[in-house]
Design a protein around this motif. Sequence first.
Motif, PDB file in Angstrom:
ATOM      1  N   ILE A   1     -27.164  13.918  30.364  1.00 19.74           N
ATOM      2  CA  ILE A   1     -27.041  14.981  29.356  1.00 19.74           C
ATOM      3  C   ILE A   1     -25.574  15.193  28.992  1.00 19.74           C
ATOM      4  CG2 ILE A   1     -27.393  17.436  28.920  1.00 19.74           C
ATOM      5  CD1 ILE A   1     -29.835  17.284  30.785  1.00 19.74           C
ATOM      6  N   ILE A   2     -24.703  15.243  29.999  1.00 20.46           N
ATOM      7  CA  ILE A   2     -23.275  15.451  29.732  1.00 20.46           C
ATOM      8  C   ILE A   2     -22.708  14.283  28.930  1.00 20.46           C
ATOM      9  CG2 ILE A   2     -20.992  15.627  30.797  1.00 20.46           C
ATOM     10  CD1 ILE A   2     -22.303  17.095  33.128  1.00 20.46           C
ATOM     11  N   THR A   3     -23.077  13.064  29.312  1.00 18.44           N
ATOM     12  CA  THR A   3     -22.564  11.882  28.615  1.00 18.44           C
ATOM     13  C   THR A   3     -23.042  11.851  27.172  1.00 18.44           C
ATOM     14  OG1 THR A   3     -22.617  10.669  30.709  1.00 18.44           O
ATOM     15  CG2 THR A   3     -22.365   9.381  28.698  1.00 18.44           C
ATOM     16  N   LEU A   4     -24.312  12.197  26.947  1.00 22.28           N
ATOM     17  CA  LEU A   4     -24.832  12.257  25.572  1.00 22.28           C
ATOM     18  C   LEU A   4     -24.091  13.315  24.764  1.00 22.28           C
ATOM     19  CD1 LEU A   4     -28.708  11.863  25.949  1.00 22.28           C
ATOM     20  CD2 LEU A   4     -27.145  10.343  24.739  1.00 22.28           C
ATOM     21  N   GLY A   5     -23.818  14.456  25.375  1.00 26.55           N
ATOM     22  CA  GLY A   5     -23.100  15.526  24.682  1.00 26.55           C
ATOM     23  C   GLY A   5     -21.693  15.106  24.285  1.00 26.55           C
ATOM     24  N   ILE A   6     -20.998  14.428  25.208  1.00 29.50           N
ATOM     25  CA  ILE A   6     -19.644  13.954  24.915  1.00 29.50           C
ATOM     26  C   ILE A   6     -19.681  12.888  23.817  1.00 29.50           C
ATOM     27  CG2 ILE A   6     -17.678  12.686  25.866  1.00 29.50           C
ATOM     28  CD1 ILE A   6     -18.231  14.082  28.539  1.00 29.50           C
ATOM     29  N   THR A   7     -20.687  12.012  23.867  1.00 29.72           N
ATOM     30  CA  THR A   7     -20.829  10.989  22.833  1.00 29.72           C
ATOM     31  C   THR A   7     -21.070  11.624  21.467  1.00 29.72           C
ATOM     32  OG1 THR A   7     -21.772   9.460  24.466  1.00 29.72           O
ATOM     33  CG2 THR A   7     -22.092   8.921  22.139  1.00 29.72           C
ATOM     34  N   ALA A   8     -21.950  12.627  21.427  1.00 30.94           N
ATOM     35  CA  ALA A   8     -22.236  13.317  20.162  1.00 30.94           C
ATOM     36  C   ALA A   8     -20.978  13.990  19.619  1.00 30.94           C
ATOM     37  CB  ALA A   8     -23.340  14.344  20.381  1.00 30.94           C
ATOM     38  N   LEU A   9     -20.194  14.618  20.510  1.00 31.88           N
ATOM     39  CA  LEU A   9     -18.947  15.259  20.087  1.00 31.88           C
ATOM     40  C   LEU A   9     -17.988  14.222  19.500  1.00 31.88           C
ATOM     41  CD1 LEU A   9     -17.002  17.679  19.973  1.00 31.88           C
ATOM     42  CD2 LEU A   9     -16.303  17.103  22.312  1.00 31.88           C
ATOM     43  N   MET A  10     -17.893  13.080  20.150  1.00 34.47           N
ATOM     44  CA  MET A  10     -17.011  12.023  19.659  1.00 34.47           C
ATOM     45  C   MET A  10     -17.417  11.580  18.255  1.00 34.47           C
ATOM     46  SD  MET A  10     -16.440   8.171  21.219  1.00 34.47           S
ATOM     47  CE  MET A  10     -18.097   7.662  20.682  1.00 34.47           C
ATOM     48  N   ILE A  11     -18.717  11.365  18.054  1.00 31.90           N
ATOM     49  CA  ILE A  11     -19.207  10.914  16.743  1.00 31.90           C
ATOM     50  C   ILE A  11     -18.923  11.962  15.675  1.00 31.90           C
ATOM     51  CG2 ILE A  11     -21.276  10.318  15.434  1.00 31.90           C
ATOM     52  CD1 ILE A  11     -22.402   9.145  18.072  1.00 31.90           C
ATOM     53  N   ILE A  12     -19.158  13.231  16.005  1.00 36.26           N
ATOM     54  CA  ILE A  12     -18.908  14.319  15.052  1.00 36.26           C
ATOM     55  C   ILE A  12     -17.430  14.369  14.666  1.00 36.26           C
ATOM     56  CG2 ILE A  12     -18.881  16.833  14.760  1.00 36.26           C
ATOM     57  CD1 ILE A  12     -21.413  16.904  16.538  1.00 36.26           C
ATOM     58  N   LEU A  13     -16.545  14.250  15.653  1.00 36.64           N
ATOM     59  CA  LEU A  13     -15.105  14.286  15.370  1.00 36.64           C
ATOM     60  C   LEU A  13     -14.668  13.101  14.514  1.00 36.64           C
ATOM     61  CD1 LEU A  13     -13.673  15.428  18.836  1.00 36.64           C
ATOM     62  CD2 LEU A  13     -13.850  16.782  16.729  1.00 36.64           C
ATOM     63  N   ILE A  14     -15.268  11.934  14.762  1.00 40.23           N
ATOM     64  CA  ILE A  14     -14.940  10.756  13.953  1.00 40.23           C
ATOM     65  C   ILE A  14     -15.335  10.981  12.504  1.00 40.23           C
ATOM     66  CG2 ILE A  14     -15.508   8.333  13.521  1.00 40.23           C
ATOM     67  CD1 ILE A  14     -15.759   7.976  16.558  1.00 40.23           C
ATOM     68  N   MET A  15     -16.547  11.501  12.298  1.00 44.89           N
ATOM     69  CA  MET A  15     -17.054  11.657  10.940  1.00 44.89           C
ATOM     70  C   MET A  15     -16.397  12.828  10.215  1.00 44.89           C
ATOM     71  SD  MET A  15     -18.833   9.049  10.953  1.00 44.89           S
ATOM     72  CE  MET A  15     -19.222   9.192   9.224  1.00 44.89           C
ATOM     73  N   MET A  16     -15.933  13.844  10.951  1.00 43.09           N
ATOM     74  CA  MET A  16     -15.245  14.970  10.309  1.00 43.09           C
ATOM     75  C   MET A  16     -13.859  14.569   9.816  1.00 43.09           C
ATOM     76  SD  MET A  16     -16.224  18.176  12.809  1.00 43.09           S
ATOM     77  CE  MET A  16     -15.085  19.277  11.955  1.00 43.09           C
ATOM     78  N   ASP A  17     -13.287  13.538  10.419  1.00 44.64           N
ATOM     79  CA  ASP A  17     -11.991  13.013   9.994  1.00 44.64           C
ATOM     80  C   ASP A  17     -10.883  14.060  10.067  1.00 44.64           C
ATOM     81  OD1 ASP A  17     -10.364  10.938   9.192  1.00 44.64           O
ATOM     82  OD2 ASP A  17     -10.611  11.359   7.055  1.00 44.64           O
ATOM     83  N   LYS A  18     -10.971  14.945  11.057  1.00 41.31           N
ATOM     84  CA  LYS A  18      -9.947  15.973  11.233  1.00 41.31           C
ATOM     85  C   LYS A  18      -8.845  15.527  12.198  1.00 41.31           C
ATOM     86  CE  LYS A  18     -11.958  19.003   8.557  1.00 41.31           C
ATOM     87  NZ  LYS A  18     -11.340  19.366   7.260  1.00 41.31           N
ATOM     88  N   LEU A  19      -9.169  14.590  13.072  1.00 42.90           N
ATOM     89  CA  LEU A  19      -8.192  14.059  14.016  1.00 42.90           C
ATOM     90  C   LEU A  19      -7.730  12.687  13.542  1.00 42.90           C
ATOM     91  CD1 LEU A  19      -9.843  14.974  17.444  1.00 42.90           C
ATOM     92  CD2 LEU A  19      -7.963  16.150  16.281  1.00 42.90           C
TER      93      LEU A  19
END
Length: 426
Positions: free
Chosen positions: A6-24
């Motif tokens: 669950i933790i790994t999936l959550g971190i993966t989802a956060l990573m994907i969201i940050l990539i697609m938001m293009d804020k970093l």
Amino acid sequence: MTLSMIITLGITALMIILIMMDKLPFGAPPLLACLLLVIFGITDIPHAFAGFANSTIVMLAEFMAIIAALQKTSMIVKFKEVMFNLASKGGLRAYILIILIVMLFCSLFGTGSTAFYVLTIGILSTLPYNKKLPPSKILMPAGFAANHPLLPFNTALQYGILLAVLKSAGVTDHVSVVKFVVINVFLSAGFLLNCVLQYKFMPDHPINNPKGETSSVSSKPDVKLPKWKENIVYIVFIGAVIGMLFQGQIGDAGYAIAGLAVGVILVIGVLNFDEIRDALAAPIILMSAGVIGVANALGSTGLTKLVGDTVAGMLGTNISEFALVFIFCILTSLLATLTGTNIGTVYVFAPLVIATSVSLGFDPRAAASAVVLSAWCGHFLPIDGMPAMILGAGKYSAKEFWIFTIPQYFIRLLFLTVGSLLVFPS
């Protein structure tokens, strides 16, 4: 599902969201995800950042430097001129022709060739802006075309995996390479259809020239390299490609050859050390290396096997062959994309779908062929080398990226499923 999953999936989802938001900055989200995996105790630092010692990532970085050297040769200048001449004509015909040219050259390198897609995207990203056919309109379809051979005769890797999984499952029926190639043709046809359908929806924006002025081919860039240096660049590039192609026979030495090629480029003065350093530390390298740590964490938690066993149990016996093959293609491609382990994911899902097909009286060769090829059919998330490079080089927004990649994902799998069932009817 365990807490670590669950933790790994959550971190993966956060990573994907940050990539697609293009804020970093491009390449930063995977590094953040790796740090979070260590903080939450999912993995340790050596495993979280193992991507930076991964042989494929090292080879990718080396090819970035080699391609920077190729950009200075007259051959690449002429190739750019040919591409720009096609783009300057504009229209659907030129658009399709460029894609077909890339697919034709892909036939020589084979599906998933890192060297070829890096070279292709690198060249396309330097094309000047032209209103009739902007680089942003062609870079994404032509970039993905580097994964779809027009004449798929170089399928040794996938064909070998297919024979291996069938043999391990006890299936002795012969699979000819010709039939496997035909299934590949269906896959490429589905990709080409999506490109044609997407033509009017591709975005129009400059990717190099911020002011968006139209450039002209008449202003040819000066090629400053002496002929002897050009010839050496060509020789070391060919040597690096050969090393990559024979990596399966000679091991990591195949990747090291590309490193020696970079050394030669430095010694003869085609690139200086600063130029090579910038190429080796390009954002795409940080992105690709970072996601490997996340992928390894997903795989080590046992998520892939859990999903496969659960789905196989849920399908039961009242399911059509088309639905069975299509669902397993989705599962295989999805998990291969998230975990970054194409071959490993195949070895998890292929035995499941083969066993299910045999029990239901279906030809297991159809399902096995489709599942093997589907492992290289993700690309709807920019967490792998090719889609990440396309997203960054083309300066696409999340919406622009998904408008193309999500239909591409499903259309290709539909064609793959249909092709496998037509070639191996039950």
